[in-house]
Design an enzyme around this catalytic site. Structure first.
Site, PDB file in Angstrom:
ATOM      1  N   HIS A 140      43.739  53.224  49.847  1.00 19.27           N
ATOM      2  CA  HIS A 140      43.591  52.542  48.552  1.00 19.27           C
ATOM      3  C   HIS A 140      44.884  52.579  47.792  1.00 19.27           C
ATOM      4  CE1 HIS A 140      39.396  52.017  48.625  1.00 19.27           C
ATOM      5  NE2 HIS A 140      39.324  51.776  47.364  1.00 19.27           N
ATOM      6  N   LYS A 545      34.515  49.113  36.172  1.00 17.69           N
ATOM      7  CA  LYS A 545      35.283  47.946  35.716  1.00 17.69           C
ATOM      8  C   LYS A 545      34.348  46.866  35.171  1.00 17.69           C
ATOM      9  CE  LYS A 545      37.622  45.354  38.713  1.00 17.69           C
ATOM     10  NZ  LYS A 545      37.307  43.915  38.516  1.00 17.69           N
TER      11      LYS A 545
END
Length: 878
Positions: A140, A545
């Site tokens: 990531h 998010k």
């Protein structure tokens, strides 16, 4: 107030002096004086001195273009050296009167509490040995530091340890000092920014290096500690082949949004892992063969090796030969398809059995003290890492599977799978899963995208099942998402029950997770395709998010409760896989507290979690640090299994519902509904520039669009750089204030004191607010944001101040982290080095956005160094 330990201060000071000497040698004393002026100005400005702030700004404004990069590098490098000193301080030699670290004592203390609570010693031993904890290493990569530099930093740590002896001779101390000076100079003269993005294979090799240099040593040490603690606490030993801790990986398997991870990359990474495992075991076997020179052996061992004067060496020689054959074959297979040679190790029992035979023989012949040395360590590694080092997960977006099936159904003239409703999809999928005929004709020519999906499934079919973990479906929302993958795997020749795992990661999908799994478990034939457990992944990054951290955290909690209840009703064992990030905005935080705050019944002896990016280095980069963190995982999972927290009171649930509703409205009012927000975000932060940073193999965006198109990592990374830290707290300030204004302050206090879930969330919120800095965020606005957008920045900073006030009121403190003064001082010390980097970064962003053509290269390099420096100073990125 307890200050930072004097020994840590001394180490930081010494490394800073050595860095200064190195800089002086390259750039001269006048340049070093400028850096010192900047540092002192930043320190004075932090104390409220207007003169200091003026001096800081004047010195930075007076820098020549060619001085920007070395100044940025100086502050970045200092923060990296401070991190090294801090990390070493956690594991440094204890003085005789010093207490042991909490991490070393946590398991024994827990076993004592569990015995006092009525758990039988035998049950505790069995439960601990039977734990299934799997840490999934992911790239990531917010890992900003290059591997080259990480190796130099590890060498600096080794010299700090060598220096930490009171009985050193003056000459020995001087030699260590010289080595430290050399290493600091090597780090300074090494470019800290990668010139090209790493490939997925590079990322996988980075993960293997963490195992080779740290976890390979840490794992047997941890299990030796567990064995000793168990013996003292329960009178029982940890079984030889117990593997309560295991490791998996997404590096080379996670293709979600990353077109660079192809079927051939996955095949290559699987072979590299196998090569690395064989190579590591060969080193172990060479050492064991040197040690095990004994003649006396059990009849069982002698029956295997015949009349040998050194029977242990004879048996190990056979194993060594098979490991060599395995290593050579994987090396050849990396160059092209090669059938497995005779003697290649295929099953873990072929590795474990000869080692176990040696161990049993030594014990039987009165040489247990020898058996329980390096041989036992090797056995523990074989049980944990196996022949394949890590189990590789495969991850892909549900939309890619649906698109592939649409193409197939259209080719077969059955209609478009994409346009079918859920009922029609399930009927088709169930019929095909039960059919004996293939779905695809031999001459079918798919598009490139569909061919890649099918090639991935064929790569899975060709790999040994033990080398693979789970097939994770991101953006899963319906039962058909799971059956679609099962059908594609079946069609590609996968004839074993691979775990197919839905990942619920938006607010709506989390709310729908229970009903989705309920439907799935009642489908005809589904249960027979399960491999014992039903694994479900909970997404932390994208849900935060989507909805903000408060609303997402409550949705994750409720989803887990529902999944536990449904699996219990259907008598199916549940494994929850937690997709946490390194930062609070992506579900990060101290693992021990996080595990103990899970819903009751959700851990149950099993725990799977991602370990991401830069957090892998901070938590597992050094063997001693890795041991501490692995101890914490073992203790937390055992405690959450046998002493789970109580279910929340009805009043707490109702309060969380109200908080989540208010927080969602407040979060989306800013992030989704404000028409200026996206433009402000792109201008006030380095978000656009981060896309050019050669961090990982994966693009920063999924597709064109607003904030929703951004991956969770650059979204967090950008706000971290400006110190607004918006994603980690936005929504909390409004929700908590509304509750207090409704007269619910006492209820919030009760929840904080009595409910681990809420306590942990408030603690993480407080930590992130302590790292946030409205004054720094304002500097970015003043330098980068046009006048018409600045009121939005002011409003966001006001919300940050409101969040701080509410948390201080809730915790009854006058200062954030007043209860953790060492952490607070650590942040304060770093600010003197971070502030110049922030000021430089804002200036460099302004210049680079005006710049065109070749002249921009130097600016961009300096800018990327400031990004790396801020990440190092705050100890996290995305």
């Amino acid at each position: 107030m307890p200050e930072i330990d004097a020994r840590l201060r001394e180490d930081v000071h010494q490394l800073g002096e050595l860095l200064g000497d190195t800089i002086r040698e390259q750039y001269g004393p006048r340049f070093l004086d400028k850096i010192e002026l900047i540092r002192k100005g930043a320190k004075a400005a932090r104390r409220g001195s207007a003169e200091g702030a003026q001096q800081l700004t004047a010195t930075l404004d007076g820098l020549e273009e060619d001085e920007l990069l070395p100044v940025a590098r100086a502050f970045n490098q200092f923060l990296n050296l401070a991190n090294i000193a801090e990390q070493y301080h956690r594991i440094r030699r204890r003085r005789p009167n010093e207490p042991e670290p909490f991490e070393n004592l946590v398991l024994e203390e827990l076993l004592g509490r569990l015995k006092d609570a009525g758990h039988a010693p035998g049950q505790l031993a069995r439960q601990l040995a039977g734990l299934e904890i799997e840490l999934v290493l992911t790239a990531h990569p917010t890992e900003v530091a290059r591997r080259t530099l990480i190796q130099k930093y590890d060498a600096i740590t080794a010299q700090l340890a060598a220096k930490d002896h009171a009985d050193l001779l003056p000459e020995e101390r001087s030699r260590i000092q010289q080595r430290l000076q050399r290493l600091v100079a090597e780090a300074w003269h090494t470019d800290e920014i990668r010139k090209v993005r790493p490939t997925p294979v590079d990322e996988a090799k980075w993960g293997f290096a963490v195992i080779e240099h740290s976890l390979w040593q840490a794992l047997p040490n941890v299990l030796r500690h567990v064995d000793e603690v168990l013996l003292r606490s329960t009178g029982e030993r940890l079984p030889l082949t117990a593997a309560p801790l295991r490791f998996a990986s997404w590096m080379g398997g996670d293709r979600d949004g990353n077109p660079n991870v192809t079927a051939s990359v996955t095949r290559e990474v699987l072979l590299l892992a196998r090569w690395m495992a064989a190579d590591l075991y060969l080193r172990d076997i060479d050492r064991l063969a040197a040690e095990l020179s004994m003649q006396q052996a059990s009849p069982q061992l002698l029956a295997r090796v015949g009349d040998s004067a050194e029977p242990y060496r004879a048996l190990l020689k056979q194993l060594r030969e098979r490991l060599r054959v395995t290593r050579n074959w994987t090396h050849q297979a990396l160059a092209g398809e090669v059938p497995a040679a005779e003697g290649v190790l295929e099953h873990n029992r072929d590795l474990v059995e000869p080692l176990q035979l040696c161990h049993e023989s030594l014990h039987a012949c009165g040489m247990g003290v020898i058996a329980d040395g390096a041989l036992l360590d090797c056995l523990r590694r074989a049980a944990t890492f196996g022949l394949f080092l890590v189990r590789l997960d495969v991850r892909q977006d549900s939309a890619r599977h649906a698109a592939a099936l649409s193409e197939i159904t259209e080719y077969l003239e059955l209609g478009s799978y994409d346009e079918w409703d859920e009922k029609t999809r399930l009927e088709f999928l169930l019929e095909e899963l039960n059919s004996r005929r293939p779905l695809l004709p031999a001459h079918y020519q798919p598009s490139a995208d569909t061919a890649e999906v099918l090639a991935t499934c064929r790569a899975i079919a060709a790999a040994p099942p033990a080398s693979l973990g789970s097939y994770v479906i991101s953006m899963a929302g319906q039962p058909s998402d799971v059956l679609a993958v099962q059908l594609l795997l079946k069609e590609s020749g996968v004839d074993w029950p691979m775990r197919v795992v839905p990942l619920f990661e938006t607010l709506d999908d989390l709310d729908n997770a229970g009903p989705c799994m309920e439907r799935l478990l009642t489908l005809p034939g589904y249960r027979s395709r399960l491999s014992g457990v039903q694994e479900v992944m909970i997404g932390y990054s994208d849900s935060a998010k989507d909805a903000g951290t408060l609303t997402a955290a409550w949705a994750q909690y409720r989803a887990q409760e529902k999944l536990v209840e449904i699996c219990r009703q259907h008598e199916v064992e549940l494994l929850l896989f937690h997709g946490r990030g390194g930062t609070v905005g992506r579900g990060g935080g101290p693992a021990h507290a996080a595990i103990l705050s899970q819903p009751p019944g959700s851990v149950a002896g099993r725990f799977r979690v991602t370990e991401q990016g830069e957090m892998i280095r901070f938590k597992f980069g050094l063997p001693d640090i890795a041991e501490q963190n692995l101890n914490l995982y073992l203790a937390a999972v055992l405690e959450a299994t046998l002493m789970p927290p109580p279910a929340p009171e009805p009043a707490w649930r109702a309060q969380m519902d109200r908080l989540a509703k208010d927080a969602l409205l407040a979060y989306r009012r800013v992030v989704r509904d404000d028409p200026q927000f996206v433009e402000y975000f792109r201008l006030a932060t380095p978000e656009q520039e981060l896309g050019r940073l050669p961090l990982g193999s994966r693009p920063a965006k999924r597709r064109e669009g607003g904030v929703e198109s951004l991956r969770a990592i650059p979204w967090i990374f950008a706000w971290t750089q400006t110190r607004l830290m918006l994603p980690a707290w936005l929504g909390w300030e409004t929700a908590l204030l509304n509750a207090i204004e409704r007269g619910e302050g006492a209820l919030l206090g009760q929840m904080r004191e009595q409910w681990p879930f809420f306590t942990t969330r408030i603690d993480m919120l407080e930590m992130v607010l302590a790292k946030a800095d409205a004054d720094i965020a304002r500097l970015y606005d003043e330098r980068l944001v046009p006048l018409e957008l600045r009121p939005l920045g002011r409003r966001l900073r006001d919300l940050l101040s409101q969040a701080v006030r509410v948390v201080l009121g809730l915790t009854g403190q006058s200062l954030l982290l007043a209860h953790a003064s060492e952490t607070r001082e650590s942040i304060s010390v770093r600010n003197s080095y971070l502030d110049p980097l922030h000021l430089l970064q804002a200036e460099l962003l302004a210049r680079s956005r005006r710049c065109r053509g070749d002249a921009c290269g130097g600016l961009e390099q300096a800018l990327l160094v400031t990004v790396a420096g801020v990440a190092a100073g705050l100890r996290n990125t995305g």
